[in-house]
Design an enzyme around this catalytic site. Structure first.
Site, PDB file in Angstrom:
ATOM      1  N   ASP A 496       0.833  -1.203   0.000  1.00 21.17           N
ATOM      2  CA  ASP A 496       0.000   0.000   0.000  1.00 21.17           C
ATOM      3  C   ASP A 496       0.867   1.251   0.000  1.00 21.17           C
ATOM      4  O   ASP A 496       1.998   1.235   0.481  1.00 21.17           O
ATOM      5  CB  ASP A 496      -0.895   0.027   1.249  1.00 21.17           C
ATOM      6  CG  ASP A 496      -2.070  -0.930   1.102  1.00 21.17           C
ATOM      7  OD1 ASP A 496      -2.393  -1.288  -0.048  1.00 21.17           O
ATOM      8  OD2 ASP A 496      -2.644  -1.316   2.132  1.00 21.17           O
ATOM      9  N   ASP A 498       0.552   3.742   1.810  1.00 19.04           N
ATOM     10  CA  ASP A 498       0.546   4.461   3.098  1.00 19.04           C
ATOM     11  C   ASP A 498       1.698   4.009   4.000  1.00 19.04           C
ATOM     12  O   ASP A 498       2.525   3.195   3.605  1.00 19.04           O
ATOM     13  CB  ASP A 498      -0.801   4.248   3.800  1.00 19.04           C
ATOM     14  CG  ASP A 498      -1.090   2.773   3.986  1.00 19.04           C
ATOM     15  OD1 ASP A 498      -0.155   1.957   3.869  1.00 19.04           O
ATOM     16  OD2 ASP A 498      -2.257   2.431   4.243  1.00 19.04           O
TER      17      ASP A 498
END
Ligand code: 0R9
Length: 634
Positions: A496, A498
């Site tokens: 991801d 993030d």
């Protein structure tokens, strides 16, 4: 007074030493110390229940989160005045420091005659405390502020029934953070209800408006049932081994073998969890091992071709041990390991004959257990052989036993193929659907990859996720590494966009750098760059890798009349496969970062420093590294 004893000295000193050096009495003023106050008062209520006088205990965590009321329905603390000191028992309990100044991590009060030890410590460290006693039809009350009585014990009305209630609010000038953790308290109360069967324990959390009652007539047997269900472990035998001993030492034990592959035994000493084990668990293991071995030998059940290791006997074993002793000594940083040496042989010699007797009188169960033990031994031998295989087998023989969760590509073994190592099953699912299956393989990894910094190769291979990765790569590792056997042209980490994703990528890179360094040196390792934002402006769709990129896109398209529509992806898993293909997988449109080591010595030091201990700096590290990596258009 005929004698001037040490006890009188502590009376004279009062509670000042507790306020001066709280750590000496409760271990510290952090969260654990704060909750220690709760356990002290709770212990007194539990004592009254253990003595057979109370059957209900309740705890209320008040709405403010920083004050607590505990009550029991026992006899009520004695309210009459001591003939010489002219003080009520209630006052003595709350104002006289008992049993020296040592950090008493829960003593077995009832038998040790230390009843009520901790109450004065709790009082000393509270801004306010109110003790209420119901006895002989009267309600008595006495209040304190920072350990000092605000008045004498007074009649406050009439009362039905008997019992003791203590309200207290820890002093914020002593504890930097006075905020009780409901989950910690709840867990402890539930355990109390299992360890002291039959006692009804109520937990009320005012800020949640919730009330829970814990009550278990079967005690540890109920606890074991719950643990087995929670862990989703299939029992090997229906009826658990249950052993209770009244004294020398007092202990309760329940055991059940399951099909789970690990061992899970929880232990408690005087109701205090001993998560790091200690001498009592050693004694249990010794006694248990001997009992099972004896049974196997006397019944001629030894397996052929394998020797039983001690861990085979305990594989899948689930159990709870609760022990009560006079003067427990706790060890370790969190004081959760029992250190009394005499306990080992006491438990060993209590458990062994009892378990052996039980096995001999429950032959069907015993045979299931023995079968389970032998299975564990065979599995252990097989897995050792398999581990050797992981590093030995080649890609080209085709006999490679590939991991079940690998979605391989049809062209594996060719230079134009790619292995995507993907975080999480759902992301793996999207990637599997979105990929070009002739050239792209997907290996989903579950959860966080373990931190391999400083670990031996053998230890690393015990981790299924990493062993699977090594198998899929096909190039072996350590002494057996052979780059020509790598089954893919590129190894691409897809996480991801993030900080969690960055963390996982860092852990994977640490593993590759430490254990498969030739892969990085050979230029085979890449980071995929999934977008964090989708930006729709009019008919155009743009993908932004991060906030900066998003802002640049918005700026360069900001002059048009259309209003931009921005979506932030929560994770790869929620991206449509087609979108994932277009943005991240397709060699035509994606951008990969090649992982390179620019300066070996610096990288080595940085990884050692950051992955070794300092967790806070890790995030910074991966962000910097990602920036340093060479950008490629592939
Ligand atoms: C809510 C928390 N409960 C208590 O703190 C509590 C202490 C206590 C108690 C007695 C009964 N219930 C209690 N609840 C008690 C003990 C004895 C006799 N009568 C009542 C005894 O031990 O002989 N006490 C704890 C200490 C004392 N009472 C005593 F020292 F004051 F006797």
């Amino acid at each position: 007074m005929s004698n001037y004893t040490a006890k009188d000295i502590t009376v004279l000193e009062g509670l000042e030493p507790v306020r001066k050096r709280p750590g000496m009495y409760i271990g510290g003023v952090g969260t654990a110390g704060l909750h220690h106050l709760v356990w002290e008062i709770l212990d007194n209520a539990v004592d009254e229940a253990m003595n057979g006088f109370a059957s209900n205990i309740s705890l209320t965590l008040h709405r403010d989160g920083s004050s607590i009321t505990i009550s029991d329905d026992g006899r009520g603390m004695p309210v009459d005045k001591h003939p010489t000191t002219k003080k009520s028992a209630v006052e003595v309990i709350f104002t006289v420091l008992h049993a020296g100044g040592k950090f008493e991590h829960g003593s077995y009060k009832t038998a040790g005659g230390l009843h009520g030890v901790g109450a004065s410590v709790v009082n000393a460290l509270s801004t306010e405390l109110l003790a209420s006693v119901k006895r002989e039809g009267t309600l008595w009350e006495m209040g304190f502020k920072r350990g000092q009585p605000t008045g004498p014990l007074k009649k406050a009305g009439s009362a039905r029934g008997t019992g003791t209630t203590v309200f207290f609010r820890p002093d914020p000038t002593i504890f930097p953070k006075v905020e009780f953790e409901a989950a910690t308290i709840r867990e402890r109360l539930e355990v109390v209800s299992y360890i002291h069967k039959g006692v009804r324990v109520t937990f009320e959390n005012e800020s949640e408006g919730a009330k829970e009652v814990f009550h278990h007539e079967e005690g540890l047997s109920d606890y074991l049932r719950k643990i087995v269900i929670e862990r989703n472990a299939k029992p090997v035998h229906d009826v658990p081994f249950v052993h209770a001993r009244e004294s020398d030492p007092r202990l309760d034990l329940v055991l059940q073998w399951t099909e789970a592959t690990d061992e899970h035994v929880r232990s408690y000493v005087n109701g205090i969890p001993t998560g790091s084990g200690g001498t009592h668990e050693n004694g249990l293991r010794a006694g248990l091992g001997k009992a099972v071995r004896n049974y196997i030998e006397t019944h001629n059940l030894s397996p052929k071709g394998v020797t039983l290791a001690t861990e085979d006997i305990r594989e899948g074993l689930t159990g709870v041990l609760s022990l009560f002793i006079q003067e427990p000594q706790f060890q370790g940083q969190t004081k959760d390991r029992l250190n009394n040496p005499e306990v080992t042989s006491a438990i060993d010699s209590a458990v062994r004959p009892a378990l052996e007797h039980w096995l001999n009188h429950n032959r069907t169960i015993a045979e299931s257990i023995v079968a389970r033990v032998i299975l564990a031994a065979r599995a252990r031998e097989a897995s050792r052989a398999a581990q050797a295989e992981v590093t030995r087998k080649t890609a080209t023989t085709g006999r490679l036993n590939l991991p079940g969760k690998l979605s391989d590509c049809t062209g594996a073994g060719r230079e134009d193929t790619e292995l995507f190592v993907v975080e999480g099953d759902s992301a793996g699912g999207s990637a599997k659907q979105g990929r070009d299956r002739s050239k792209q393989a997907i290996l989903p990894l579950r959860g966080k990859v373990m931190n391999t910094e400083g670990m031996t190769l053998a230890k690393v291979l015990e981790n299924k996720e990493l062993a699977d990765l090594v198998t899929a790569l096909g190039c072996g590792m350590g002494k057996n590494f052979d780059l020509t056997r790598l089954r893919y042209g590129k190894v691409i980490i897809l996480a991801d966009a993030d900080s969690d994703g960055h963390h996982i990528a860092t852990l994977l890179l640490t593993f590759l750098y430490r254990h498969l360094p030739q892969l990085i040196a050979g230029g085979k390792v890449f980071l995929a760059q999934p977008p964090l934002y989708r930006i729709d402006i009019g008919k155009d769709t743009h993908w932004a890798l991060d906030d900066d990129h998003r802002d640049r896109i918005l700026k360069s398209h900001g002059n048009g009349r259309a209003h931009p529509d921005i979506t932030r992806f929560k994770g790869l898993g929620e991206m449509m496969p087609k979108v994932l293909w277009e943005t991240t997988l397709s060699p035509r449109t994606r951008r990969l970062l090649r992982v390179e080591v620019v300066d070996q010595i610096v990288t080595d030091r940085v990884i050692n420093e950051l992955m070794g201990k300092d967790a806070s700096a890790r995030f910074r590290f991966i962000m910097e590294r990602a920036d340093q990596a060479e950008e490629l258009d592939v």
